[in-house]
Scaffold this motif. Structure first.
Motif, PDB file in Angstrom:
ATOM      1  N   ILE A 384       6.734 -16.068 -25.577  1.00  0.00           N
ATOM      2  CA  ILE A 384       5.667 -14.663 -26.117  1.00  0.00           C
ATOM      3  C   ILE A 384       5.458 -15.127 -26.884  1.00  0.00           C
ATOM      4  N   ALA A 385       6.625 -15.261 -27.986  1.00  0.00           N
ATOM      5  CA  ALA A 385       5.749 -15.149 -29.296  1.00  0.00           C
ATOM      6  C   ALA A 385       5.348 -16.351 -29.622  1.00  0.00           C
ATOM      7  N   ALA A 386       5.730 -17.200 -29.225  1.00  0.00           N
ATOM      8  CA  ALA A 386       5.056 -18.537 -29.380  1.00  0.00           C
ATOM      9  C   ALA A 386       3.244 -18.508 -29.038  1.00  0.00           C
ATOM     10  N   VAL A 387       3.686 -17.981 -28.033  1.00  0.00           N
ATOM     11  CA  VAL A 387       1.925 -18.188 -26.459  1.00  0.00           C
ATOM     12  C   VAL A 387       0.967 -16.890 -27.990  1.00  0.00           C
ATOM     13  N   GLN A 388       1.790 -16.259 -27.933  1.00  0.00           N
ATOM     14  CA  GLN A 388       0.809 -14.837 -28.712  1.00  0.00           C
ATOM     15  C   GLN A 388       0.758 -15.550 -30.179  1.00  0.00           C
ATOM     16  N   GLY A 389       0.770 -16.883 -30.369  1.00  0.00           N
ATOM     17  CA  GLY A 389       0.504 -17.873 -32.196  1.00  0.00           C
ATOM     18  C   GLY A 389       1.054 -16.508 -33.427  1.00  0.00           C
ATOM     19  N   ILE A 390       2.331 -15.476 -33.457  1.00  0.00           N
ATOM     20  CA  ILE A 390       3.003 -15.144 -34.235  1.00  0.00           C
ATOM     21  C   ILE A 390       4.637 -15.198 -34.044  1.00  0.00           C
ATOM     22  N   LEU A 391       5.454 -16.517 -34.010  1.00  0.00           N
ATOM     23  CA  LEU A 391       6.590 -16.193 -33.393  1.00  0.00           C
ATOM     24  C   LEU A 391       6.852 -16.995 -34.921  1.00  0.00           C
TER      25      LEU A 391
END
Length: 407
Positions: A384-391
């Motif tokens: 989810i963090a990767a999808v939203q660009g905040i990983l």
């Protein structure tokens, strides 16, 4: 809500051949009629789980299993489930009918338990029918290299001695683990963002939130709980800058936008990926998403069973995100609860929940099996963090995982 979660309890499994008295023993240990008792071989089918307080040990799960010598097609399925219990066992009790004595079959299974580095006690049951000489018991101890206890489950003789032996020899590293304690200091303020939506159980917080709050308090820090829409107001009301913000993954993007850059941010799911499993392995697995192509197969796994909502995270959102990220038509399968397929080599990627309902042994088994089969595995929160660009921001509190992501 007031009980120790099943995933944080010492798992004590009872093994043995059919009619050795395993079910009678579990009833004697618990003081309740938990398991069905019968002289008919193969009465116990699926493993029976009982959570309880076992003094002087504390909170435990006691597991009654089918006889390891069961026969026939159904018998083989029962034995397979019994072997599956081994992967989550912290402590084993092997029961032998004293009248029949210890067989080569028993010795082989005890050696298998020992090979997995699981502490084990041999219980010589039915002493009301045949009492052994101390010299015979000592010989068993010497030959097997494990503690031996003589009991009668029917008459409750030796049960207290058995409990004392379990308490003496059981090792439970999981009780010493921390979810967030190594990331904070006494007196720190930690803000937890907990959305209250239709997926949240009525009248309570979900288990990872409860456990994280408890861990913060046990480490002498201050837990502040808020919803995502009140986060800015929460920051304004605090006289002290938070050391860490922990959020539900589904509101990651909004929470990241509302949290100042100089405040560390992560999610409950990422914390539990580390607490129950291996964060590094999950970061490696995340990179596999970029390699998915038309016809790739993905297994989505949840460690619990729950009623799925219309826009369920595992059933709907994650498949949608992966298809968007890969640009391909990916095939999905799902597994939940105690079920985890053994033929995972069929899949290109496994995406697992945080595993709050699983004990660490079970989660480690799943990660190790994935590693052995060459199948990448990652975690809901990191996806989810990767999808939203905040990983990158979500992994900053964990330096080794952050460095791996940068490579």
């Amino acid at each position: 809500m007031n009980n120790t979660p099943i995933g944080n309890r010492l798992h004590i499994a009872i093994f043995g051949r059919r009619n050795a008295g395993k079910s009678t023993l579990i009833n004697a240990l618990t003081g309740q009629e938990i398991a069905v008792v019968s002289d008919v071989p193969g009465t116990t089918t699926d493993p029976v789980y009982k959570t309880m307080e076992l003094l002087p040990l504390g909170p435990v799960v006691i597991i009654d299993t089918a006889g390891i010598d069961d026969v026939g097609h159904l018998g083989n399925l029962r034995v397979e489930k019994t072997y599956d219990v081994l992967r989550k066992t912290n402590f084993a009790i092997y029961v032998v009918d004293a009248e029949e004595g210890l067989t080569e079959f028993d010795k082989q299974f005890i050696e298998e338990i020992k090979s997995k580095e699981i502490p084990v006690i041999l219980v010589l049951n039915k002493s009301d029918k045949k009492s052994m000489e101390q010299s015979e018991i000592n010989e068993y101890k010497k030959n097997l290299g494990i503690p031996v206890c003589e009991i009668s489950s029917i008459n409750k003789q030796g049960i207290e001695e058995l409990k004392q032996l379990i308490a003496k020899h059981a090792k439970f590293d999981e009780a010493d683990l921390t979810i967030v304690g190594d990331l904070i200091n006494p007196g720190d303020v930690v803000v937890l963002v907990t959305p209250i939506d239709k997926a949240a159980p009525k009248g309570r917080l979900i288990l990872p939130q409860q456990q994280t709050i408890r861990d913060i308090i046990e480490n002498d820090a201050i837990a502040v709980v808020t919803k995502e829409y009140e986060l800015k107001e929460t920051f304004e009301s605090l006289n002290k800058k938070p050391s860490l913000v922990i959020t539900d993954s589904q509101v990651f993007l909004k929470v990241s936008a509302d949290t100042p850059e100089d405040i560390r941010l992560t999610s409950f799911s990422i914390l539990f990926a580390r607490y129950k499993g291996e964060l590094i392995e999950m970061v490696k697995g995340l990179k596999k998403i970029e390699q998915l192509k038309e016809g790739s197969r993905v297994l989505i796994v949840e460690g619990c069973t729950h009623h799925r909502q219309a826009d369920d995270i595992g059933k709907v959102k994650i498949p949608r995100w992966i298809r968007q990220m890969s640009g391909s038509q990916i095939e999905f399968e799902w597994a939940s609860g105690n079920y985890f397929p053994k033929d995972i080599e069929r899949f290109d990627l496994i995406i697992h929940c945080g595993g709050c309902m699983l004990n660490k042994l079970e989660m480690q088994y799943r990660i190790n099996l994935s590693r052995q089969k060459g199948v990448a595995i990652t975690n809901y929160g990191m996806l989810i963090a990767a999808v939203q660009g905040i990983l990158k921001r979500a992994l900053k509190p964990f330096p080794s995982a952050y460095v791996l992501l940068e490579e």
